[in-house]
Design a protein around this motif. Structure first.
Motif, mmCIF file in Angstrom:
data_model
loop_
_atom_site.group_PDB
_atom_site.id
_atom_site.type_symbol
_atom_site.label_atom_id
_atom_site.label_comp_id
_atom_site.label_asym_id
_atom_site.label_seq_id
_atom_site.Cartn_x
_atom_site.Cartn_y
_atom_site.Cartn_z
ATOM 1 N N PHE A 34 0.848 -1.198 0.000
ATOM 2 C CA PHE A 34 0.000 0.000 0.000
ATOM 3 C C PHE A 34 0.878 1.240 0.000
ATOM 4 O O PHE A 34 1.875 1.306 0.713
ATOM 5 C CB PHE A 34 -0.891 0.005 1.241
ATOM 6 C CG PHE A 34 -1.674 1.275 1.427
ATOM 7 C CD1 PHE A 34 -2.817 1.521 0.677
ATOM 8 C CD2 PHE A 34 -1.263 2.239 2.351
ATOM 9 C CE1 PHE A 34 -3.537 2.693 0.843
ATOM 10 C CE2 PHE A 34 -1.981 3.419 2.520
ATOM 11 C CZ PHE A 34 -3.113 3.641 1.764
ATOM 12 N N GLU A 36 0.451 5.578 0.043
ATOM 13 C CA GLU A 36 -0.376 6.789 0.072
ATOM 14 C C GLU A 36 0.509 7.949 -0.341
ATOM 15 O O GLU A 36 1.565 8.173 0.250
ATOM 16 C CB GLU A 36 -0.928 7.012 1.484
ATOM 17 C CG GLU A 36 -1.994 8.078 1.560
ATOM 18 C CD GLU A 36 -2.576 8.154 2.970
ATOM 19 O OE1 GLU A 36 -3.488 7.357 3.291
ATOM 20 O OE2 GLU A 36 -2.105 8.984 3.753
ATOM 21 N N VAL A 52 2.932 7.500 2.888
ATOM 22 C CA VAL A 52 2.914 6.311 3.727
ATOM 23 C C VAL A 52 3.221 5.113 2.844
ATOM 24 O O VAL A 52 2.674 4.994 1.749
ATOM 25 C CB VAL A 52 1.537 6.133 4.397
ATOM 26 C CG1 VAL A 52 1.498 4.843 5.194
ATOM 27 C CG2 VAL A 52 1.216 7.327 5.269
ATOM 28 N N GLU A 54 3.243 0.929 3.190
ATOM 29 C CA GLU A 54 2.960 -0.221 4.049
ATOM 30 C C GLU A 54 3.467 -1.473 3.358
ATOM 31 O O GLU A 54 3.133 -1.731 2.202
ATOM 32 C CB GLU A 54 1.451 -0.363 4.277
ATOM 33 C CG GLU A 54 0.824 0.839 4.952
ATOM 34 C CD GLU A 54 0.351 0.549 6.359
ATOM 35 O OE1 GLU A 54 0.676 -0.542 6.885
ATOM 36 O OE2 GLU A 54 -0.328 1.428 6.915
ATOM 37 N N PRO A 81 1.426 -1.293 -5.886
ATOM 38 C CA PRO A 81 2.456 -0.939 -4.893
ATOM 39 C C PRO A 81 3.709 -1.808 -5.022
ATOM 40 O O PRO A 81 4.804 -1.388 -4.623
ATOM 41 C CB PRO A 81 1.766 -1.187 -3.548
ATOM 42 C CG PRO A 81 0.310 -1.331 -3.834
ATOM 43 C CD PRO A 81 0.180 -1.769 -5.253
ATOM 44 N N ARG B 286 -7.169 -0.358 0.250
ATOM 45 C CA ARG B 286 -5.953 -1.183 0.324
ATOM 46 C C ARG B 286 -5.116 -0.956 1.576
ATOM 47 O O ARG B 286 -4.160 -1.676 1.827
ATOM 48 C CB ARG B 286 -5.075 -0.905 -0.906
ATOM 49 C CG ARG B 286 -5.529 -1.607 -2.166
ATOM 50 C CD ARG B 286 -4.509 -1.454 -3.270
ATOM 51 N NE ARG B 286 -3.276 -2.202 -2.996
ATOM 52 C CZ ARG B 286 -3.045 -3.426 -3.469
ATOM 53 N NH1 ARG B 286 -3.931 -4.037 -4.219
ATOM 54 N NH2 ARG B 286 -1.910 -4.031 -3.199
ATOM 55 N N ALA B 287 -5.443 0.075 2.354
ATOM 56 C CA ALA B 287 -4.573 0.408 3.484
ATOM 57 C C ALA B 287 -4.761 -0.587 4.620
ATOM 58 O O ALA B 287 -5.871 -0.741 5.138
ATOM 59 C CB ALA B 287 -4.874 1.817 3.981
ATOM 60 N N PRO B 288 -3.689 -1.278 5.030
ATOM 61 C CA PRO B 288 -3.800 -2.193 6.172
ATOM 62 C C PRO B 288 -4.117 -1.433 7.458
ATOM 63 O O PRO B 288 -3.643 -0.311 7.650
ATOM 64 C CB PRO B 288 -2.413 -2.829 6.261
ATOM 65 C CG PRO B 288 -1.736 -2.546 4.968
ATOM 66 C CD PRO B 288 -2.330 -1.264 4.469
ATOM 67 N N ARG B 290 -3.607 -1.954 11.396
ATOM 68 C CA ARG B 290 -2.822 -2.852 12.234
ATOM 69 C C ARG B 290 -3.308 -2.835 13.671
ATOM 70 O O ARG B 290 -4.199 -2.077 14.039
ATOM 71 C CB ARG B 290 -1.350 -2.470 12.130
ATOM 72 C CG ARG B 290 -0.872 -2.585 10.678
ATOM 73 C CD ARG B 290 0.605 -2.411 10.504
ATOM 74 N NE ARG B 290 0.945 -2.273 9.092
ATOM 75 C CZ ARG B 290 1.260 -3.293 8.285
ATOM 76 N NH1 ARG B 290 1.287 -4.524 8.727
ATOM 77 N NH2 ARG B 290 1.554 -3.058 7.017
ATOM 78 N N PHE B 313 -1.903 -7.134 5.885
ATOM 79 C CA PHE B 313 -2.311 -7.394 4.519
ATOM 80 C C PHE B 313 -2.397 -8.897 4.350
ATOM 81 O O PHE B 313 -1.485 -9.623 4.734
ATOM 82 C CB PHE B 313 -1.287 -6.789 3.566
ATOM 83 C CG PHE B 313 -1.711 -6.815 2.130
ATOM 84 C CD1 PHE B 313 -2.579 -5.841 1.639
ATOM 85 C CD2 PHE B 313 -1.257 -7.797 1.265
ATOM 86 C CE1 PHE B 313 -2.975 -5.857 0.305
ATOM 87 C CE2 PHE B 313 -1.650 -7.815 -0.066
ATOM 88 C CZ PHE B 313 -2.515 -6.842 -0.546
ATOM 89 N N ARG B 342 -4.231 7.256 10.773
ATOM 90 C CA ARG B 342 -3.540 8.525 10.530
ATOM 91 C C ARG B 342 -4.522 9.705 10.527
ATOM 92 O O ARG B 342 -4.501 10.559 9.647
ATOM 93 C CB ARG B 342 -2.758 8.470 9.216
ATOM 94 C CG ARG B 342 -1.663 7.394 9.237
ATOM 95 C CD ARG B 342 -0.905 7.276 7.945
ATOM 96 N NE ARG B 342 -1.547 6.424 6.972
ATOM 97 C CZ ARG B 342 -1.359 5.108 6.874
ATOM 98 N NH1 ARG B 342 -0.542 4.495 7.698
ATOM 99 N NH2 ARG B 342 -1.981 4.399 5.957
#
Lengths: 119, 362
Positions: A34, A36, A52, A54, A81, B286-288, B290, B313, B342
């Motif tokens: 990922f 950003e 960011v 990931e 990504p 798509r952002a994990p 956690r 992920f 965030r």
């Protein structure tokens, strides 16, 4: 090419600076899943956390290497990504910025210095 | 990493190019050159070999009924050659550790978490006689659809085992304690063997095309997709087994009879339902998200209603996956809650566990 201690590379392209992460950084991160990107046309200050990344394992940030304006971002990283692992110093650039004074780049490491830095 | 212990396979990990990290007091391989994603996919497609020698192996020469005083499982009814998932509970109904218990005829064989093993052994000794920590055996896991094929080349007979069977089988004069179980959601085996033979055995497996070494990174993503709890994260002394959705592991006789630590709370929650429940979570996009990510009922509600306890992920799902606790009224599948990432709230969908169906050979 110039390098930061945060494992970013900076490449001058006309009056812009292109920024990405080094092969060493990509390898340390592992599989990137990922990304950003910063918003276009924003003014950033050196040290701001503006991207960011990931990986399967963890999250990390890209810091703005210089004061300036974000003028272009690499949208290809949003859909793919994994490009960060495949071609970190080529196709997987993160953003391009316009900076006031190109001479500021001189404070960063050259390739030999960076190689020494990562050991 | 000077204060860290090493397993007997340490030199092999280094030779294979592993990146070693501290974990539960040991120096352990987090990944090999294949990388977490590749190792995960390899395990799902073929067979992954894991060194889990850091885990605690304990022989218990005590009556099955005696262990029942510490766990809410039916141990007396566990047949010889069979294994069962269990957990130690405390007087408040929290979970002290989760473990595997096998009946090996004249004794019970326990496998407990590395980070908890000293506390578990002390806990067992405080209540039971006949506690013998196993100090000289390594533990390997071979997981994935080709695990049976690969292991059967070295140890004929494993193909006759079914999920949660445990057998003692011979490999070139060495006694292996093999269970058909694991922590990946895949069919597979865990193999306890003398440390002196572990490297030769691991090399014999790694020489096969189907088998690749897999580190702790992929072990975590595999178990997360399988919806399996990680002690200290998804379950701990503040979570009850009912809240954790582990009631399936408490057999009927124990639910009725009680007689284990924390029975009052656990029986009450079994009857009335818990206030909160562990759920599967699929962050949209798509952002994990956690561990530690706060969950909110709405996009702008001021107070969180829950927390993600494991998240990352999912390589097999090619999407972020997580587990966490939510108030029961928000746990229906397809309920949307919001995770704060965030400073931004992003939608997260409640889904049934596991994320990916298991392929155990039942």
């Amino acid at each position: 090419m110039k390098y930061t201690e945060e494992h970013e590379w900076l490449r001058v392209e006309g009056d812009l600076v292109v920024v990405g992460i080094t092969e060493h950084a990509a390898e340390q991160l592992g599989d990137v899943v990922f990304v950003e990107l910063p918003e276009l046309e924003t003014q950033v200050a050196k040290g701001d956390e503006i991207c960011v990344i990931e990986s399967v394992k963890a999250a990390s940030d890209i810091l703005a290497p210089l004061d300036g304006e974000i003028v272009e971002t690499n949208e290809a990283l949003i859909d793919n990504p994994a490009l960060v692992n495949e071609d970190p110093t080529g196709d997987a650039w993160f953003f391009k910025m316009k900076i006031a004074d190109m001479a500021e780049l001189d404070s960063y490491m050259d390739e030999d210095a960076y190689k020494d830095f990562i050991g | 990493m000077t204060d860290l212990q090493r397993t007997c396979l340490h030199d092999l990990h280094v030779e294979l190019g592993a990146r070693m990290v501290p974990f539960a007091g040991y120096e352990m391989p987090v990944q090999y050159p294949m990388g977490v994603m590749g190792e995960h996919q390899h395990t799902r497609a073929q067979a992954g070999l894991f060194d889990v020698s850091h885990m605690g192996q304990v022989i218990l020469r005590a009556p099955a009924e005696a262990l029942e005083a510490l766990v809410p499982m039916d141990i007396a009814g566990l047949a010889e050659g069979r294994q069962r998932y269990a957990f130690f509970t405390d007087d408040r109904g929290g979970i002290l550790d989760d473990l595997m218990v096998a009946n090996r005829g004249d004794h019970l064989f326990l496998v407990v978490n590395a980070a908890c093993k000293h506390a578990d052994i002390a806990h067992l000794r405080a209540h039971l006689d006949g506690v013998e920590p196993v100090a000289d055996r390594a533990l390997l896991a071979l997981q994935g659809p080709m695990a049976e094929t690969a292991l059967a080349r070295l140890v004929p007979g494993v193909d006759a085992m079914r999920f949660m069977d445990l057998r003692s089988l011979d490999w070139e004069g060495t006694e292996l304690w093999i269970s058909r179980s694991g922590y990946t959601g895949e069919d597979g085996f865990e193999i306890s063997l003398p440390e002196t033979r572990a490297e030769a055995f691991a090399r014999a497996l790694l020489a096969m095309d189907e088998v690749a070494p897999v580190g702790l990174g992929a072990r975590d993503s595999l178990r997360l997709e399988a919806g399996l709890c990680l002690y200290g994260h998804d379950i701990d002394a503040t979570t009850s087994p009912v809240e954790a959705g582990l009631t399936w592991a408490i057999q009927k006789r124990r639910r009725t009879e009680g007689g284990f630590p924390g029975a009052a709370r656990i029986q009450r929650e079994l009857a009335d339902g818990p206030a909160r429940l562990r759920v599967g979570l699929r962050p949209e996009g798509r952002a994990p998200m956690r561990e530690g990510t706060k969950l909110f009922a709405t996009e702008d509600s001021p107070e969180p209603v829950g927390t993600i306890t494991s998240g990352g992920f999912g390589p097999s799902l090619q999407a972020p996956v997580a587990m966490g606790y939510l108030p029961v009224e928000l746990t229906k599948p397809d309920t949307v809650v919001w995770g704060e990432l965030r400073g931004k709230r992003l939608p997260v969908r409640v889904v049934p566990l596991p994320f990916r169906p298991s392929t155990y050979r039942k």
